[in-house]
Motif scaffolding. Structure first.
Motif, mmCIF file in Angstrom:
data_model
loop_
_atom_site.group_PDB
_atom_site.id
_atom_site.type_symbol
_atom_site.label_atom_id
_atom_site.label_comp_id
_atom_site.label_asym_id
_atom_site.label_seq_id
_atom_site.Cartn_x
_atom_site.Cartn_y
_atom_site.Cartn_z
ATOM 1 N N VAL A 67 -30.451 12.892 -22.936
ATOM 2 C CA VAL A 67 -29.453 13.376 -23.889
ATOM 3 C C VAL A 67 -29.976 14.670 -24.501
ATOM 4 C CG1 VAL A 67 -28.168 12.860 -25.999
ATOM 5 C CG2 VAL A 67 -28.783 11.009 -24.422
ATOM 6 N N ILE A 68 -29.137 15.689 -24.561
ATOM 7 C CA ILE A 68 -29.551 16.947 -25.185
ATOM 8 C C ILE A 68 -28.651 17.212 -26.387
ATOM 9 C CG2 ILE A 68 -30.410 17.873 -23.006
ATOM 10 C CD1 ILE A 68 -27.902 19.680 -22.948
ATOM 11 N N GLY A 69 -29.221 17.862 -27.405
ATOM 12 C CA GLY A 69 -28.397 18.140 -28.568
ATOM 13 C C GLY A 69 -29.092 18.976 -29.611
ATOM 14 N N ARG A 70 -28.301 19.393 -30.590
ATOM 15 C CA ARG A 70 -28.807 20.156 -31.735
ATOM 16 C C ARG A 70 -27.878 19.904 -32.917
ATOM 17 N NH1 ARG A 70 -28.407 25.355 -34.215
ATOM 18 N NH2 ARG A 70 -30.443 26.088 -34.959
ATOM 19 N N GLY B 56 -21.597 18.742 -17.728
ATOM 20 C CA GLY B 56 -22.856 18.366 -18.356
ATOM 21 C C GLY B 56 -23.160 16.887 -18.299
ATOM 22 N N ASP B 57 -22.116 16.043 -18.138
ATOM 23 C CA ASP B 57 -22.307 14.600 -18.032
ATOM 24 C C ASP B 57 -22.216 14.212 -16.567
ATOM 25 O OD1 ASP B 57 -22.109 14.841 -20.779
ATOM 26 O OD2 ASP B 57 -20.033 14.155 -20.845
ATOM 27 N N ALA B 58 -23.261 13.594 -16.028
ATOM 28 C CA ALA B 58 -23.239 13.187 -14.625
ATOM 29 C C ALA B 58 -24.439 12.300 -14.339
ATOM 30 C CB ALA B 58 -23.263 14.399 -13.698
ATOM 31 N N LEU B 59 -24.280 11.404 -13.366
ATOM 32 C CA LEU B 59 -25.389 10.608 -12.856
ATOM 33 C C LEU B 59 -25.927 11.317 -11.621
ATOM 34 C CD1 LEU B 59 -26.978 7.894 -13.150
ATOM 35 C CD2 LEU B 59 -25.405 6.967 -11.423
ATOM 36 N N MET B 60 -27.241 11.543 -11.584
ATOM 37 C CA MET B 60 -27.841 12.293 -10.486
ATOM 38 C C MET B 60 -29.004 11.523 -9.872
ATOM 39 S SD MET B 60 -27.851 16.251 -11.804
ATOM 40 C CE MET B 60 -26.402 16.973 -12.584
ATOM 41 N N ARG B 61 -29.191 11.747 -8.570
ATOM 42 C CA ARG B 61 -30.323 11.161 -7.866
ATOM 43 C C ARG B 61 -31.548 12.045 -8.126
ATOM 44 N NH1 ARG B 61 -29.251 7.478 -3.797
ATOM 45 N NH2 ARG B 61 -27.152 8.365 -3.551
ATOM 46 N N VAL B 62 -32.576 11.470 -8.711
ATOM 47 C CA VAL B 62 -33.724 12.238 -9.179
ATOM 48 C C VAL B 62 -34.429 12.964 -8.040
ATOM 49 C CG1 VAL B 62 -36.002 12.063 -10.267
ATOM 50 C CG2 VAL B 62 -34.068 10.811 -11.216
ATOM 51 N N ASP C 223 -24.407 15.103 -22.844
ATOM 52 C CA ASP C 223 -24.477 15.965 -24.019
ATOM 53 C C ASP C 223 -24.406 15.084 -25.265
ATOM 54 O OD1 ASP C 223 -24.577 18.142 -22.379
ATOM 55 O OD2 ASP C 223 -22.457 18.660 -22.597
ATOM 56 N N GLY C 224 -25.118 15.478 -26.297
ATOM 57 C CA GLY C 224 -25.245 14.650 -27.484
ATOM 58 C C GLY C 224 -23.975 14.458 -28.281
ATOM 59 N N ASP C 225 -22.910 15.191 -27.953
ATOM 60 C CA ASP C 225 -21.631 15.019 -28.656
ATOM 61 C C ASP C 225 -20.680 14.130 -27.860
ATOM 62 O OD1 ASP C 225 -21.134 16.765 -26.581
ATOM 63 O OD2 ASP C 225 -20.316 18.374 -27.821
ATOM 64 N N CYS C 226 -21.251 13.349 -26.920
ATOM 65 C CA CYS C 226 -20.442 12.471 -26.078
ATOM 66 C C CYS C 226 -20.829 11.006 -26.265
ATOM 67 C CB CYS C 226 -20.621 12.821 -24.599
ATOM 68 S SG CYS C 226 -19.978 14.441 -24.134
ATOM 69 N N VAL C 227 -19.872 10.128 -26.044
ATOM 70 C CA VAL C 227 -20.103 8.687 -25.981
ATOM 71 C C VAL C 227 -19.827 8.237 -24.559
ATOM 72 C CG1 VAL C 227 -19.275 6.431 -26.740
ATOM 73 C CG2 VAL C 227 -19.576 8.274 -28.404
ATOM 74 N N VAL C 228 -20.766 7.485 -23.979
ATOM 75 C CA VAL C 228 -20.633 7.042 -22.595
ATOM 76 C C VAL C 228 -19.841 5.740 -22.559
ATOM 77 C CG1 VAL C 228 -21.886 6.401 -20.499
ATOM 78 C CG2 VAL C 228 -22.829 8.140 -22.037
ATOM 79 N N LEU D 230 -16.479 10.123 -23.647
ATOM 80 C CA LEU D 230 -15.616 10.700 -24.667
ATOM 81 C C LEU D 230 -16.375 11.855 -25.310
ATOM 82 C CD1 LEU D 230 -14.031 7.644 -26.534
ATOM 83 C CD2 LEU D 230 -12.832 9.352 -25.150
ATOM 84 N N HIS D 231 -15.741 13.004 -25.382
ATOM 85 C CA HIS D 231 -16.386 14.221 -25.878
ATOM 86 C C HIS D 231 -15.695 14.671 -27.154
ATOM 87 C CE1 HIS D 231 -16.798 18.736 -25.857
ATOM 88 N NE2 HIS D 231 -18.047 18.398 -25.704
ATOM 89 N N ASP D 232 -16.445 15.300 -28.007
ATOM 90 C CA ASP D 232 -15.877 15.814 -29.255
ATOM 91 C C ASP D 232 -16.112 17.316 -29.326
ATOM 92 O OD1 ASP D 232 -14.822 16.209 -31.736
ATOM 93 O OD2 ASP D 232 -16.389 15.146 -32.843
ATOM 94 N N ALA D 233 -15.147 18.073 -28.811
ATOM 95 C CA ALA D 233 -15.284 19.531 -28.809
ATOM 96 C C ALA D 233 -15.261 20.086 -30.224
ATOM 97 C CB ALA D 233 -14.160 20.164 -27.984
ATOM 98 N N ALA D 234 -14.505 19.456 -31.104
ATOM 99 C CA ALA D 234 -14.402 19.882 -32.512
ATOM 100 C C ALA D 234 -14.061 21.364 -32.621
ATOM 101 C CB ALA D 234 -15.703 19.577 -33.257
ATOM 102 N N MET D 235 -13.143 21.828 -31.766
ATOM 103 C CA MET D 235 -12.700 23.227 -31.829
ATOM 104 C C MET D 235 -11.391 23.284 -32.607
ATOM 105 S SD MET D 235 -13.447 25.402 -28.375
ATOM 106 C CE MET D 235 -12.490 24.380 -27.281
#
Length: 322
Positions: free
Chosen positions: A18-21, A154-160, A94-99, A201-206
């Protein structure tokens, strides 16, 4: 004696990055949605001045604080988290999302059944699409076609293993890092898929035009940088998008001003904008068409900003060499 269910032991391990600020309560909701679905949550903080890092740690996440001396980018943050991943798969969020509760299991089952797939993404939705026209535009943007795709978000499941084989994300990109990564992954023969499943679920807050304008400007920067990196390849990565931004956002208004200075009828060139909007309305509706045309202005700014930055870098290197 402890008996281990072999089907359970064979389950691949999934970590989340998770990334965020300064995400606040949005980060809390994000981490809480991941904890039941993954083996470990890694939170990478990009200089938050709130209690994001402490809150994440208190929830059981492994916290990484990026060094302040280097520019913050989402790509750099994701790579920092990837360095700590021990599992077979990594769920980037992304830290503004709920999975969504079933997302990781659904995507994992798909990827286990399709070993040629390196990236799986699903439907990202805006939490408040009706809060503003800009949130609604984001929600429409997230609704990409189902099936094999060229890129993810930015949200995705990836094979390492596949991700590390191409060196992860490109740290220096300030935008467009996911499509650039997916392009390099695709060149190795693996696939990217958008599956028919609810993901986040993403929160763009624009809520303001300025926020949307800045976002569109970043898109133009991404187009120009992507074209500079890979435009000469067979994919012609973002070459067309860069040219469209420059034509509609720069050439049309400049031509109208130049010709209009000679004769007032020259300003009729600006009629190309409403004509283009009418053409697009048939495919996407009035509001998206309007903002698609208007968005070419900030996109052109982003393209020019990227080129100006490159020119300044070259000049600085030349001065240093002398």
């Amino acid at each position: 004696m402890v008996i281990v269910d072999p089907s359970f032991a064979a389950q691949p391990c999934v970590d989340a990055v998770v990334i965020g600020r300064n995400e606040g309560e949005r980060l809390r909701a994000c981490i809480a949605s991941l904890l039941p679905q993954v083996g470990r949550v890694i939170y990478v903080d990009s200089g938050s001045v709130d209690d994001s890092a402490a809150m994440a740690e208190g929830m059981g996440a492994t916290v990484v604080q990026l060094e302040m001396g280097l520019p913050f980018t989402a790509a750099r943050a994701r790579n920092a988290g990837l360095a700590l991943v021990a599992g077979d798969y990594v769920q980037f969020v992304d830290g503004d999302c709920v999975v969504q509760p079933d997302w990781v299991a659904t995507a994992l089952a798909f990827m286990e059944a399709n070993p040629q797939v390196a990236v799986a993404c699903g439907r990202r939705r805006e939490r408040f699409p009706d809060a503003s026209v800009y949130n609604g535009l984001c929600d429409t943007e997230w609704d990409t076609p189902i099936g094999q795709a060229l890129a993810c978000g930015g949200d995705a499941l990836m094979r390492v293993a596949d991700l590390r084989a191409v060196g992860g994300y490109r740290d220096t990109l300030i935008a467009g890092e996911e499509p650039e990564l997916c392009l390099r992954l695709g060149r190795t023969g693996v696939q990217i898929w958008r599956i028919d499943a609810e993901m986040t679920l993403h929160d763009a807050a624009m809520t303001r035009l300025g926020q949307w304008w800045q976002r569109s400007r970043r898109a133009g920067h991404a187009f120009a940088e992507g074209a500079a990196l890979h435009g000469a390849g067979s994919e012609r990565h973002w070459v067309l998008e860069t040219r469209r931004a420059l034509f509609w956002g720069l050439a049309v208004p400049v031509l109208a001003i130049v010709v209009g200075a000679v004769h007032p009828l020259g300003f009729a060139v600006l009629l190309l904008w409403p004509l283009q909007m009418l053409r697009l309305t048939r495919h996407m509706g009035v509001v998206p068409a309007f903002f698609s045309v208007l968005g070419k202005l900030p996109e052109a700014q982003g393209v020019l900003g990227y080129w100006w930055g490159r020119l300044r870098q070259k000049r600085a290197r030349l001065i240093e060499y002398k």
